[in-house]
Design an enzyme around this catalytic site. Structure first.
Site, PDB file in Angstrom:
ATOM      1  N   ASP A   1      61.869  32.103 115.064  1.00 53.22           N
ATOM      2  CA  ASP A   1      61.603  30.809 114.428  1.00 53.22           C
ATOM      3  C   ASP A   1      61.281  30.965 112.950  1.00 53.22           C
ATOM      4  O   ASP A   1      60.894  30.001 112.289  1.00 53.22           O
ATOM      5  CB  ASP A   1      60.493  30.052 115.150  1.00 53.22           C
ATOM      6  CG  ASP A   1      59.169  30.792 115.195  1.00 53.22           C
ATOM      7  OD1 ASP A   1      59.175  32.029 115.066  1.00 53.22           O
ATOM      8  OD2 ASP A   1      58.120  30.139 115.374  1.00 53.22           O
TER       9      ASP A   1
ATOM     10  N   SER B   1      59.951  31.318 119.600  1.00 53.56           N
ATOM     11  CA  SER B   1      59.816  32.401 118.631  1.00 53.56           C
ATOM     12  C   SER B   1      60.728  33.568 118.980  1.00 53.56           C
ATOM     13  O   SER B   1      61.941  33.424 119.049  1.00 53.56           O
ATOM     14  CB  SER B   1      58.355  32.826 118.528  1.00 53.56           C
ATOM     15  OG  SER B   1      58.178  33.793 117.524  1.00 53.56           O
TER      16      SER B   1
ATOM     17  N   ASP C   1      58.952  32.179 111.143  1.00 55.48           N
ATOM     18  CA  ASP C   1      57.652  31.971 110.527  1.00 55.48           C
ATOM     19  C   ASP C   1      56.981  33.292 110.169  1.00 55.48           C
ATOM     20  O   ASP C   1      55.985  33.309 109.451  1.00 55.48           O
ATOM     21  CB  ASP C   1      56.733  31.118 111.407  1.00 55.48           C
ATOM     22  CG  ASP C   1      56.396  31.766 112.744  1.00 55.48           C
ATOM     23  OD1 ASP C   1      57.078  32.730 113.135  1.00 55.48           O
ATOM     24  OD2 ASP C   1      55.457  31.285 113.408  1.00 55.48           O
TER      25      ASP C   1
END
Length: 509
Positions: free
Chosen positions: A259, A105, A261
């Site tokens: 990442d 991440s 998200d």
């Protein structure tokens, strides 16, 4: 050079997150792949496993090693290559396969990690298989042997590109074709947003053009993060986006983490829109969408750190707010239990029933763009209905005896006649009838000697008074402030960084 690592040091409550190669090496990844196949794929009768990875230099090698571990147990692998974490969740849902995403991440370049899920993007955490995966992998690394050979021999590896399917699926959930033209600055932070944004918001996947002019910032995939850390939760990492939005006269700015998200939003003035406000805005849209589809009992999930405005907005829309603990495994489980159409966290994780109850910042971004584009007001005006309180952002303090300090805070609350609950840490709410109103939550980190404080109040002065009084109490026995990246105190919290470098904000803080 490195001995056998202790997996318990970096296989955390919700994912794997460690330094490369001393903790997370190809050998470790292979052992984790074999144990993931044994613990999840084989017992579930899965047809295989899908694996994706981010742009970090170590990700291709680690994901290939993980795949080798999986196939050694007779389980097939579908490799989808570069993808965002929500792209992996899409693959898990669409293919109905368990999944593994290699990413750390927003963590610095020396880290990598693995996010695991069962088929249909169902989470794998400490209490849902991750502890067993960790222990079996540790046994293998320590020289354990004796696992039965798979009856049908090793599994196979195939490759598949799902980026276009992922983009088309998201576009099918939010229609932007009728939007007014919008200029959008997007900061990908050299992370996976540079891969997914051109596909979803542009024509990179062969989809028709949307009425969006996208101004890209740091779309080059580079896991060394040469421009800034890919962690928009830290206000310092929004500075370039804010400047670009103002310089280009853009309608909105979007920032994605490493990442991709999580999605953070800034308005035309460069001011951050709090994740709680985004939660409220998207909740109203998803409630309306569910009602149009015939749903009568509509629920929205939010965590204990979300603004009080979220609950108010959901009730005003005549839906049911469901409050739960911080962390994606809790949100997903509660959404599934309640059949909720949407869930939001203060850390800018947004979850959708129509996305297998998984989180996707890109779908939240589409909702915000659609809401902005279907009317003429600027974003700040549109979001004013959801920005009702003043918040401190998350403030971290290093505390040796966390439990003792929490008890001191509880005593403080009791003297004042305040209400308390312990759903996640200690939440304290101002006494009935007191004005201005306030509330706060203090909770211990699962991974570090930290107490995390979030305060919200009806006005700035009250928030500051409560915040300062509590910090004085908390830090009277504290060794030092830690990660005190105090978020903006205008409107709801614009979020502030956690000091943890080993967990995604909101996952295991």
């Amino acid at each position: 050079m490195f001995g056998v690592p202790r997996l318990a040091d970096f296989v955390k409550a919700y994912d794997v997150r460690g330094t490369v190669p001393d903790q997370l090496s190809p050998a470790v990844a292979q052992a984790l792949g074999a144990s993931f196949a044994e613990v999840v794929a084989v017992p579930d009768g899965s047809a295989g496993i899908v694996i994706g990875h981010d742009m970090r230099p170590s990700s291709p090698e680690l994901s290939a090693a993980f795949a080798a571990g999986v196939t050694s147990r007779g389980v097939d692998v579908t490799m989808i290559g570069l993808c965002s974490t929500d792209g992996l969740y899409y693959a898990s849902g669409a293919l109905d396969l368990p999944g593994a995403m290699f990413t750390a991440s927003h963590n610095p370049a020396q880290y990598n990690g693995i996010k695991l899920c069962r088929s249909a993007a169902r989470p794998v955490g400490q209490d849902s298989g991750l502890a067993e995966i960790r222990d079996l992998a540790q046994w293998m690394l320590d020289g354990g042997s004796g696992l039965a050979q798979p009856v049908g021999g090793p599994g196979t590896v195939t490759t598949r590109d799902l980026l276009g399917d992922y983009a088309a699926f998201l576009r099918g959930l939010v229609d932007l074709s009728g939007s007014r033209p919008l200029k959008v600055v997007v900061d990908a932070g050299n992370g996976m947003g540079g891969h997914t944004v051109p596909a979803v918001l542009g024509t990179g996947a062969g989809l028709p053009a949307l009425p969006l002019e996208v101004v890209p910032l740091y779309f080059e995939l580079d896991g060394t993060f040469p421009n800034h850390e890919a962690n928009p939760l830290d206000p310092a990492n929004l500075v370039d986006l804010q400047a670009a939005v103002r310089a280009h006269g853009a309608d909105i700015g979007l920032a994605f983490d490493g990442d991709a998200d999580r999605c953070f939003v800034v308005d035309a003035d460069g001011d951050p829109v709090s994740p709680s406000a985004v939660t409220g805005l998207v909740a109203v849209r998803e409630i309306a969408r569910a009602r149009a589809a015939g749903d009568t009992d509509v629920a929205i999930v939010h965590n204990v750190i979300s603004s009080a405005a979220v609950r108010e907005v959901v009730l005003e829309a005549e839906a049911t707010p469901v409050r739960t603990r911080v962390g994606h495994s809790f949100i997903k489980a509660e959404m599934a239990r309640a059949g909720a159409v949407f869930g939001g966290e203060h850390s800018a994780h947004y979850y959708f029933r129509d996305f297998w109850f998984a989180d996707t910042g890109m779908l939240a971004a589409l909702h915000v763009l659609s809401a902005l584009g279907e009317q003429e007001r600027p974003l700040a005006e549109l979001c004013a209905a959801y920005e009702r309180y003043v918040a401190s952002g998350e403030i971290n303090s290093t505390v040796t005896d966390q439990a003792a300090v929490v008890e001191q805070v509880r005593a403080w609350a009791q003297v004042r006649g305040a209400a308390t609950d312990e759903l996640d840490g200690l939440t304290v709410t101002s006494p009935d009838g007191q004005s201005p109103t306030w509330w706060f939550n203090v909770r211990a980190s699962n991974t570090e000697p930290l107490l995390r404080l979030n305060v919200e109040a009806a006005d700035r002065e009250t928030m500051q008074d409560v915040r300062d009084e509590l910090l004085a109490l908390i830090r009277s026995d504290a060794t030092a402030p830690a990660g005190d990246h105090n978020g903006s105190t205008t409107g709801s919290s614009t979020s502030s960084t956690t000091s943890s470098t080993t967990q995604d904000a909101g996952d295991a803080s």
